[in-house]
Enzyme design. Structure first.
Site, short mmCIF file in Angstrom:
data_model
loop_
_atom_site.label_atom_id
_atom_site.label_comp_id
_atom_site.label_asym_id
_atom_site.label_seq_id
_atom_site.Cartn_x
_atom_site.Cartn_y
_atom_site.Cartn_z
N ASP A 92 0.79 -1.23 0.00
CA ASP A 92 0.00 0.00 0.00
C ASP A 92 0.82 1.28 0.00
O ASP A 92 0.35 2.32 0.47
CB ASP A 92 -0.91 0.00 1.23
CG ASP A 92 -0.13 -0.17 2.53
OD1 ASP A 92 1.10 0.04 2.52
OD2 ASP A 92 -0.75 -0.52 3.56
N GLU A 114 -0.41 -9.09 -1.15
CA GLU A 114 -1.00 -8.48 0.05
C GLU A 114 -2.19 -7.59 -0.33
O GLU A 114 -2.35 -6.46 0.12
CB GLU A 114 0.04 -7.68 0.86
CG GLU A 114 -0.31 -7.58 2.33
CD GLU A 114 0.72 -6.83 3.15
OE1 GLU A 114 1.68 -7.48 3.62
OE2 GLU A 114 0.57 -5.61 3.32
N GLU A 128 -2.10 5.23 2.93
CA GLU A 128 -2.03 3.82 2.51
C GLU A 128 -3.40 3.22 2.19
O GLU A 128 -3.51 2.38 1.30
CB GLU A 128 -1.32 2.99 3.60
CG GLU A 128 0.18 3.26 3.72
CD GLU A 128 0.52 4.50 4.54
OE1 GLU A 128 -0.41 5.15 5.09
OE2 GLU A 128 1.72 4.83 4.64
N HIS A 202 6.39 5.26 12.98
CA HIS A 202 6.78 6.12 11.86
C HIS A 202 5.64 6.72 11.06
O HIS A 202 5.86 7.61 10.27
CB HIS A 202 7.68 5.33 10.90
CG HIS A 202 6.93 4.26 10.14
ND1 HIS A 202 6.20 4.52 9.01
CD2 HIS A 202 6.79 2.93 10.36
CE1 HIS A 202 5.66 3.40 8.56
NE2 HIS A 202 5.99 2.41 9.37
N ARG A 204 2.75 8.53 8.93
CA ARG A 204 2.50 9.96 8.70
C ARG A 204 1.41 10.51 9.61
O ARG A 204 1.53 11.60 10.15
CB ARG A 204 2.11 10.18 7.23
CG ARG A 204 3.32 10.43 6.31
CD ARG A 204 2.86 10.56 4.86
NE ARG A 204 3.85 11.17 4.00
CZ ARG A 204 4.95 10.59 3.55
NH1 ARG A 204 5.26 9.37 3.93
NH2 ARG A 204 5.77 11.24 2.75
N HIS A 235 13.21 5.28 12.65
CA HIS A 235 13.04 5.49 11.20
C HIS A 235 13.82 6.74 10.79
O HIS A 235 13.92 7.70 11.56
CB HIS A 235 11.54 5.65 10.93
CG HIS A 235 11.14 5.65 9.49
ND1 HIS A 235 11.49 6.65 8.62
CD2 HIS A 235 10.40 4.77 8.78
CE1 HIS A 235 10.98 6.38 7.42
NE2 HIS A 235 10.32 5.23 7.49
C1 UD1 Z 1 6.78 4.94 3.56
C2 UD1 Z 1 5.38 4.51 3.11
C3 UD1 Z 1 4.67 3.82 4.26
C4 UD1 Z 1 5.50 2.69 4.84
C5 UD1 Z 1 6.89 3.20 5.19
C6 UD1 Z 1 7.76 2.05 5.62
C7 UD1 Z 1 4.18 5.95 1.54
C8 UD1 Z 1 3.36 7.16 1.36
N1 UD1 Z 1 4.61 5.70 2.78
O1 UD1 Z 1 6.61 5.91 4.59
O2 UD1 Z 1 3.43 3.30 3.77
O3 UD1 Z 1 4.85 2.23 6.00
O4 UD1 Z 1 7.48 3.80 4.03
O5 UD1 Z 1 8.86 2.48 6.35
O6 UD1 Z 1 4.47 5.26 0.59
N2 UD1 Z 1 14.36 8.39 4.60
C9 UD1 Z 1 15.73 8.32 4.51
N3 UD1 Z 1 16.29 7.12 4.15
C10 UD1 Z 1 15.55 6.00 3.92
C11 UD1 Z 1 14.17 6.08 4.04
C12 UD1 Z 1 13.57 7.28 4.36
O7 UD1 Z 1 16.42 9.30 4.72
O8 UD1 Z 1 16.13 4.95 3.62
C13 UD1 Z 1 13.73 9.70 4.96
C14 UD1 Z 1 13.74 10.70 3.79
O9 UD1 Z 1 13.95 11.98 4.28
C15 UD1 Z 1 12.30 10.57 3.25
C16 UD1 Z 1 11.54 10.35 4.55
O10 UD1 Z 1 12.37 9.48 5.32
O11 UD1 Z 1 11.88 11.72 2.54
C17 UD1 Z 1 10.16 9.76 4.40
O12 UD1 Z 1 10.18 8.63 3.54
P1 UD1 Z 1 8.81 8.21 2.77
O13 UD1 Z 1 9.05 6.98 1.96
O14 UD1 Z 1 8.24 9.40 2.06
O15 UD1 Z 1 7.80 7.95 3.94
P2 UD1 Z 1 7.81 6.85 5.06
O16 UD1 Z 1 7.31 7.51 6.30
O17 UD1 Z 1 9.08 6.13 5.07
N1 UDP Z 2 12.20 -3.58 10.20
C1 UDP Z 2 13.58 -3.65 9.97
N2 UDP Z 2 14.39 -2.83 10.70
C2 UDP Z 2 13.91 -1.93 11.62
C3 UDP Z 2 12.50 -1.86 11.80
C4 UDP Z 2 11.68 -2.70 11.06
O1 UDP Z 2 14.05 -4.45 9.17
O2 UDP Z 2 14.70 -1.23 12.24
C5 UDP Z 2 11.33 -4.47 9.38
C6 UDP Z 2 10.25 -5.23 10.11
O3 UDP Z 2 10.71 -6.51 10.51
C7 UDP Z 2 9.14 -5.34 9.08
C8 UDP Z 2 9.32 -4.10 8.23
O4 UDP Z 2 10.63 -3.62 8.49
O5 UDP Z 2 9.36 -6.46 8.22
C9 UDP Z 2 8.30 -3.07 8.59
O6 UDP Z 2 8.64 -1.89 7.96
P1 UDP Z 2 8.02 -0.50 8.40
O7 UDP Z 2 7.60 -0.55 9.82
O8 UDP Z 2 9.01 0.53 7.99
O9 UDP Z 2 6.78 -0.36 7.42
P2 UDP Z 2 5.25 -0.84 7.46
O10 UDP Z 2 5.22 -2.30 7.64
O11 UDP Z 2 4.60 -0.07 8.54
O12 UDP Z 2 4.73 -0.41 6.13
#
Ligand code: UD1
Ligand code: UDP
Length: 364
Positions: A92, A114, A128, A202, A204, A235
């Protein structure tokens, strides 16, 4: 073609990539959007996945529009060139929704791994819930992880013969990662007789005030108990980092660490006493590890875990979170019931079923 971009998609698509690589008649092409950078790379390394394409779209504090625009533009070229017979997406995220739209524009059928999770509330989780509904509107093969997710799809009039209950590939991934001899440096800092509480947060819709309330509750419970240690891999989102450090810096038994690679995270989860999270994937993994989970959200699209008894939805209110933590720490009966609930997310063979269905669809 498999398209994914964030940590959780990669973890749950890795078993599918591995399975498709074994199918003699199929050639999987792996495209990562790079919606996440470091957190995605950790998973690619852990599963030794080599993407064929990387759109490298991540930007600090990216907006949903930025992600959508860049995925659409980047995939356009690749789809023109590769002309895949089927495009698989997961879950999602905005990568998922934009990749599905792109496939639709190119007349490429979509397989949604999924599929069918719902809260029926477009505000939670945001965005999502919209992403998964929009993706399912465009999908041809629905890989529903559980019977309730199949029911959700049927309620929306998606065709029954295109829906397959496969189990969740998160359980397949655990088979690659959990290891009895595991050790991590964080464990050297924590005495053996302490309870580890693993925290992740984490989403939003939780950023800002809800996150502050939860963190204050965790900090206050931890400060009153010397026998527990909270481990929180934070995160990388700057919006999360800021609140986490503001509330927890200086708290002696709360350990803020970098995101763990998936091997570390799964093994630390296996060593924890209970888990507090707003993550989707963690809610699916914890029942397999026999860990109670306090879900830091008002609603969950994973009701199977609540029915089974392993998840408790506690929201983000300070008093409620504190009370739920204290109940688990004080009441061994309550703890045991949650820890021993049956895992509802499948037998760890979901990727095999998905591989077979893709094979049949593409070769018949
Ligand atoms: C995204 C997904 C969310 C998922 C989450 C998993 C959307 C809208 N959101 O949210 O559904 O649960 O990923 O973790 O698709 N960043 C880094 N390095 C990384 C990753 C993220 O620096 O490796 C920082 C960046 O500044 C980035 C911010 O995190 O802009 C947010 O990342 P983003 O993918 O937009 O949103 P998530 O909250 O990670
Ligand atoms: N996870 C990871 N390292 C971390 C935290 C979570 O590998 O420090 C894994 C966790 O086991 C799960 C996935 O990341 O498989 C969940 O990701 P996240 O919580 O970022 O996203 P969501 O599932 O909420 O979309």
């Amino acid at each position: 073609m498999l398209v994914f971009g964030t940590r959780p998609e990669a973890i749950k698509m890795a078993p599918v990539v591995k399975q498709l690589e074994k199918e003699p008649d199929l050639t999987p092409i792996v495209v990562v959007t790079g919606q996440h950078r470091e957190m995605l790379q950790q998973v690619l390394d852990a599963f030794q996945l080599q993407p064929d394409y990387d759109l490298k779209i991540m930007h600090q504090n990216q907006t949903l529009t930025m992600i959508t625009n860049k995925v659409l533009a980047g995939l356009d070229e690749i789809l023109n060139q590769e002309k895949p017979a089927l495009l698989l997406v997961h879950g999602d995220t905005t990568t998922t929704m934009a990749a599905s739209l792109s496939a639709f524009y190119h007349h490429v059928p979509i397989g949604h791994v999924e599929a069918g999770l719902r809260t029926w509330n477009l505000a939670a989780p945001f965005p999502e819930e919209a992403n998964r509904q929009l993706t399912d509107d465009l999908t041809t093969l629905y890989f529903a992880p559980t019977p309730p997710s199949r029911e959700n799809l049927l309620k929306e009039n998606h065709p029954a013969k295109q829906i397959f209950v496969t189990g969740n590939t998160a359980i397949d991934a655990l088979h690659y990662t959990v290891n009895q001899d595991y050790h991590h440096e964080i464990l050297s800092k924590i005495p053996d007789d302490h309870h580890i509480i693993l925290l992740t947060m984490h989403r939003r819709e939780n950023q800002g005030a809800p996150m502050e309330e939860v963190f204050k509750a965790v900090r206050d419970v931890a400060s009153q108990r010397s026998q527990i240690d909270v481990v929180y891999p934070v995160h990388l989102s700057p919006r999360v980092q800021e609140v986490a450090h503001r509330i927890f810096d200086g708290a002696a038994n709360v350990h803020l660490i970098n995101p763990l690679d998936v091997l570390d995270f799964h093994n630390l989860a296996a060593r924890s006493y209970f888990i507090m999270t707003d993550s989707g994937g963690v809610q699916e993994e914890a029942p397999s590890l026999n860990k109670p989970v306090l879900v830091l959200r008002d609603a969950t699209e994973r009701p199977e875990g609540v029915t089974a008894g392993t998840l408790k939805v506690v929201g983000t209110d300070y008093q409620r979170v504190k009370a739920a933590m204290e109940e688990l720490l004080n009441d061994p009966q309550e703890y045991k019931q949650m820890a021993e609930a049956k895992n509802p997310y499948g037998d760890g063979h979901a990727a095999e079923r998905i591989g077979q269905i893709c094979h049949d669809y593409l070769t018949k």
